[in-house]
Design an enzyme around this catalytic site. Sequence first.
Site, mmCIF file in Angstrom:
data_model
loop_
_atom_site.group_PDB
_atom_site.id
_atom_site.type_symbol
_atom_site.label_atom_id
_atom_site.label_comp_id
_atom_site.label_asym_id
_atom_site.label_seq_id
_atom_site.Cartn_x
_atom_site.Cartn_y
_atom_site.Cartn_z
ATOM 1 N N CYS A 2 -40.701 129.762 17.283
ATOM 2 C CA CYS A 2 -39.733 130.460 18.128
ATOM 3 C C CYS A 2 -40.338 131.737 18.699
ATOM 4 O O CYS A 2 -41.255 132.309 18.130
ATOM 5 C CB CYS A 2 -38.444 130.850 17.394
ATOM 6 S SG CYS A 2 -37.682 129.500 16.527
ATOM 7 N N ARG A 27 -44.021 128.865 22.420
ATOM 8 C CA ARG A 27 -43.712 128.976 20.994
ATOM 9 C C ARG A 27 -42.591 128.028 20.565
ATOM 10 O O ARG A 27 -42.222 127.975 19.387
ATOM 11 C CB ARG A 27 -43.309 130.413 20.658
ATOM 12 C CG ARG A 27 -44.405 131.418 20.885
ATOM 13 C CD ARG A 27 -43.925 132.814 20.597
ATOM 14 N NE ARG A 27 -43.707 133.015 19.178
ATOM 15 C CZ ARG A 27 -44.637 133.386 18.322
ATOM 16 N NH1 ARG A 27 -45.860 133.600 18.730
ATOM 17 N NH2 ARG A 27 -44.358 133.553 17.046
ATOM 18 N N TRP A 74 -37.878 126.632 18.464
ATOM 19 C CA TRP A 74 -38.477 125.390 17.978
ATOM 20 C C TRP A 74 -37.695 125.051 16.724
ATOM 21 O O TRP A 74 -37.759 125.780 15.725
ATOM 22 C CB TRP A 74 -39.956 125.591 17.669
ATOM 23 C CG TRP A 74 -40.656 124.335 17.256
ATOM 24 C CD1 TRP A 74 -41.004 123.300 18.054
ATOM 25 C CD2 TRP A 74 -41.105 123.996 15.951
ATOM 26 N NE1 TRP A 74 -41.637 122.331 17.321
ATOM 27 C CE2 TRP A 74 -41.716 122.732 16.029
ATOM 28 C CE3 TRP A 74 -41.057 124.626 14.711
ATOM 29 C CZ2 TRP A 74 -42.269 122.085 14.921
ATOM 30 C CZ3 TRP A 74 -41.604 123.992 13.615
ATOM 31 C CH2 TRP A 74 -42.203 122.738 13.736
ATOM 32 N N ASN A 100 -37.092 134.828 14.401
ATOM 33 C CA ASN A 100 -38.220 133.896 14.274
ATOM 34 C C ASN A 100 -38.626 133.908 12.822
ATOM 35 O O ASN A 100 -38.889 134.971 12.266
ATOM 36 C CB ASN A 100 -39.391 134.369 15.161
ATOM 37 C CG ASN A 100 -40.643 133.543 14.923
ATOM 38 O OD1 ASN A 100 -40.555 132.354 14.630
ATOM 39 N ND2 ASN A 100 -41.801 134.161 15.053
ATOM 40 N N GLY A 101 -38.679 132.715 12.193
ATOM 41 C CA GLY A 101 -39.063 132.652 10.782
ATOM 42 C C GLY A 101 -38.150 131.716 10.022
ATOM 43 O O GLY A 101 -37.460 130.878 10.621
ATOM 44 N N GLU A 476 -61.100 115.408 16.490
ATOM 45 C CA GLU A 476 -60.478 116.327 17.442
ATOM 46 C C GLU A 476 -60.030 115.572 18.702
ATOM 47 O O GLU A 476 -58.927 115.780 19.210
ATOM 48 C CB GLU A 476 -61.452 117.474 17.772
ATOM 49 C CG GLU A 476 -60.991 118.448 18.830
ATOM 50 C CD GLU A 476 -59.617 119.073 18.583
ATOM 51 O OE1 GLU A 476 -59.070 118.937 17.481
ATOM 52 O OE2 GLU A 476 -59.082 119.652 19.542
ATOM 53 N N LYS A 480 -56.101 115.182 20.063
ATOM 54 C CA LYS A 480 -55.717 115.627 21.409
ATOM 55 C C LYS A 480 -55.047 114.499 22.188
ATOM 56 O O LYS A 480 -54.079 114.711 22.891
ATOM 57 C CB LYS A 480 -56.965 116.121 22.137
ATOM 58 C CG LYS A 480 -56.733 117.191 23.113
ATOM 59 C CD LYS A 480 -57.028 118.576 22.598
ATOM 60 C CE LYS A 480 -56.345 118.903 21.302
ATOM 61 N NZ LYS A 480 -56.764 120.160 20.744
ATOM 62 N N GLU A 483 -51.518 113.919 20.852
ATOM 63 C CA GLU A 483 -50.661 115.067 21.091
ATOM 64 C C GLU A 483 -50.152 115.140 22.534
ATOM 65 O O GLU A 483 -48.992 115.444 22.777
ATOM 66 C CB GLU A 483 -51.521 116.300 20.772
ATOM 67 C CG GLU A 483 -50.833 117.612 20.836
ATOM 68 C CD GLU A 483 -51.817 118.759 20.563
ATOM 69 O OE1 GLU A 483 -53.032 118.516 20.427
ATOM 70 O OE2 GLU A 483 -51.353 119.901 20.505
ATOM 71 N N HIS A 499 -64.573 98.502 6.535
ATOM 72 C CA HIS A 499 -63.928 98.479 5.219
ATOM 73 C C HIS A 499 -62.414 98.375 5.333
ATOM 74 O O HIS A 499 -61.700 98.728 4.398
ATOM 75 C CB HIS A 499 -64.346 99.719 4.413
ATOM 76 C CG HIS A 499 -65.815 99.781 4.165
ATOM 77 N ND1 HIS A 499 -66.463 98.874 3.349
ATOM 78 C CD2 HIS A 499 -66.776 100.582 4.664
ATOM 79 C CE1 HIS A 499 -67.765 99.140 3.340
ATOM 80 N NE2 HIS A 499 -67.984 100.174 4.144
ATOM 81 N N LYS A 599 -46.801 125.931 20.330
ATOM 82 C CA LYS A 599 -48.156 126.467 20.249
ATOM 83 C C LYS A 599 -48.432 127.147 18.921
ATOM 84 O O LYS A 599 -49.477 126.989 18.334
ATOM 85 C CB LYS A 599 -48.333 127.466 21.399
ATOM 86 C CG LYS A 599 -49.719 128.088 21.485
ATOM 87 C CD LYS A 599 -50.695 127.116 22.067
ATOM 88 C CE LYS A 599 -52.096 127.634 22.154
ATOM 89 N NZ LYS A 599 -53.067 126.529 22.128
HETATM 90 C C1 F6R Z 1 -53.806 120.921 18.613
HETATM 91 C C2 F6R Z 1 -53.344 122.218 18.196
HETATM 92 C C3 F6R Z 1 -52.913 122.409 16.783
HETATM 93 C C4 F6R Z 1 -53.410 123.768 16.274
HETATM 94 C C5 F6R Z 1 -52.859 124.039 14.874
HETATM 95 C C6 F6R Z 1 -53.406 125.333 14.312
HETATM 96 O O1 F6R Z 1 -54.169 120.927 19.946
HETATM 97 O O2 F6R Z 1 -53.302 123.134 18.976
HETATM 98 O O3 F6R Z 1 -53.369 121.379 15.977
HETATM 99 O O4 F6R Z 1 -54.799 123.745 16.262
HETATM 100 O O5 F6R Z 1 -51.470 124.099 14.919
HETATM 101 O O6 F6R Z 1 -53.087 126.408 15.129
HETATM 102 P P1 F6R Z 1 -53.894 127.751 15.036
HETATM 103 O O7 F6R Z 1 -55.289 127.478 15.471
HETATM 104 O O8 F6R Z 1 -53.173 128.690 15.932
HETATM 105 O O9 F6R Z 1 -53.861 128.172 13.596
#
Ligand code: F6R
Length: 604
Positions: A2, A27, A74, A100-101, A476, A480, A483, A499, A599
């Site tokens: 949030c 957020r 969120w 937020n929290g 990775e 991506k 996501e 396997h 994010k």
């Molecule tokens: C994927 C992504 C998330 C963040 C994860 C950690 O694209 O952005 O997997 O990498 O939530 O976030 P940070 O790096 O801010 O701790």
Amino acid sequence: MCGIIGYVGDKQASDVIIAGLKLLEYRGYDSAGIAVSNKGKIKVAKKEGRIVNLENHLKEEPLLGNLAIGHTRWATHGKPNDANAHPFIGNKRKYAVVHNGIIENYLEIKEELMSEGVKFSSKTDSEVIVHLLEYLDNGDPIATILKAVKKLKGAFALGIIHAETPNTIFAAKRDNPLIVGCAGGEGYICSDINSLPQSLKKVIVLDNKQFAVVKKNSVELYNFLGKPLDKNYVELSPEEWGDLKGYECYMDKEICEIPDALTRAIKNYRENKSFEKIDKDYLKSLRRINIVGCGTALHAGLYGEKLIKKYLPDIDVYSEMASEFRYNPVKVDEKTLTITISQSGETADTLVCQKMVSELGGKTLTICNVPTSSMVYYADYNLQLCAGKEVAVASTKAYNTQDLVFAMFIFDLALLRGSISQAEYDNLMKEIDALPKKAQEAIDVRGEIEAFSNKNFRKKSVFYLGRGIDYCVAMEGSLKLKEISYIHCEAYAAGELKHGTLALIEKDVIAIALLTDYDMVDKMYSSLAEVRTRGASIMVITPFADEMKLKEISDYLIEIPKVHKDLSAVVSVIPTQLISYYIARAKGCDIDKPRNLAKSVTVE
Ligand code: F6R
């Protein structure tokens, strides 16, 4: 999760709040709301979904006034709907709150208040705060808020307005980010330093258990006991990030910024003497390194783990996703360093681990992109990424710089401990200097990736394959793709396929292989032959595009520049970032704001 924001000044507060919420939307974007105070009355508007729903509603039914708080959500406790949206207003309409929290003891407080006849209108944990304020209210909002925060267990950044206290925002913080400031007749509170107007020039990043009273022309700072505190100001960086600069979306922009981000990260690491700031005797005495992160940051950690195994053979290394790390017995002693990796520096899972290690007496180092974040604040040492602000929910340029900065740290440590020679070190530094240019070359093949994506975006299943460091990048790339484009995708160590997982390989599947280590060409060829036989199509991302074997086995061959094999991840990940971007675009997905995600994940 949030985002919260508050404004007091001479402008229509709702205009400022809507503009600020748009910058905070990364957020969370399940709902948005605003509470405006005017002539002793607080009015609230909230709408499920994106900020634009709230904005449109306010056009029909404006809320006028110069003092307001706003929230973008969120959802954690309670579905994303209007009732569960913030701000919450008390039944006496005296206080309104954005939060937020997570309030861990909300059920306890709710039960207590309900037994006193207090009526609740939502399923959230946050609503208890406003009712608690009204229940404890003794006419003095500061005393009331300080009493209330002591009763709350858990994490919070709070923005509060009080109907009978004009031109004032109250802000309180425990464990969630909160920034306050005032200049030129405007006062602000906000979750994110970069969502504040540059006109503020300098702001106060609240520390834990701090409370601020923000007016048009003043900020007062207190601890939770009500003791006035000195204010430490942080300069706002001139970084401009609300502007797409002609790009279609932030993810596209941020991928294109990778070469500059790498250049900045290298320059900062050297000029800021980041490594020199860490106690040398301690570094020489190290016997163990723990690595902790989530998602993309964890993948950078797994890459670092491979380098540590190779370049620091006398150090035991253990990497773990943060959400699991805290539940395992953690070995922490004076010869252990725990490294947290994070773009935001606020991810609750990672932050909790960092704090746990500190409480156990261990030393921590954070590799982080946000200098004002909690992780940097609480860590013993930090290495800055300098990737620049990341707005797209999917992390891209932060990952490239996380790999780079982690590698630079490992090479410095290896030189210090004598496990590599000066000549080897100098050679690695030369390779590092070449990375920004090579990253640009990798971006320049985007046309081929776009064509591949436009042809394959309807596929239901994709497998990323790799060995060694390429496997870390495969993880990775796979994250991506899932996501952003919602396509089922798995990453596998190529040798592990046979396997079990090979059973899933069939005609409509695509296998994307990463191959940056020449010694692995034959082994990878065998794995790909197994995949081919089962009818899947194959893409290979490699600098060895001239190899006959690879030409023969692949349907799509993406040539990337040749990079030192231990640094390959920094560049080889770029085609995978572009694949997810172009596939999501072809599918018409909301690239910067994928469904169900946000994010900055500031809840555990
Ligand atoms: C994927 C992504 C998330 C963040 C994860 C950690 O694209 O952005 O997997 O990498 O939530 O976030 P940070 O790096 O801010 O701790």
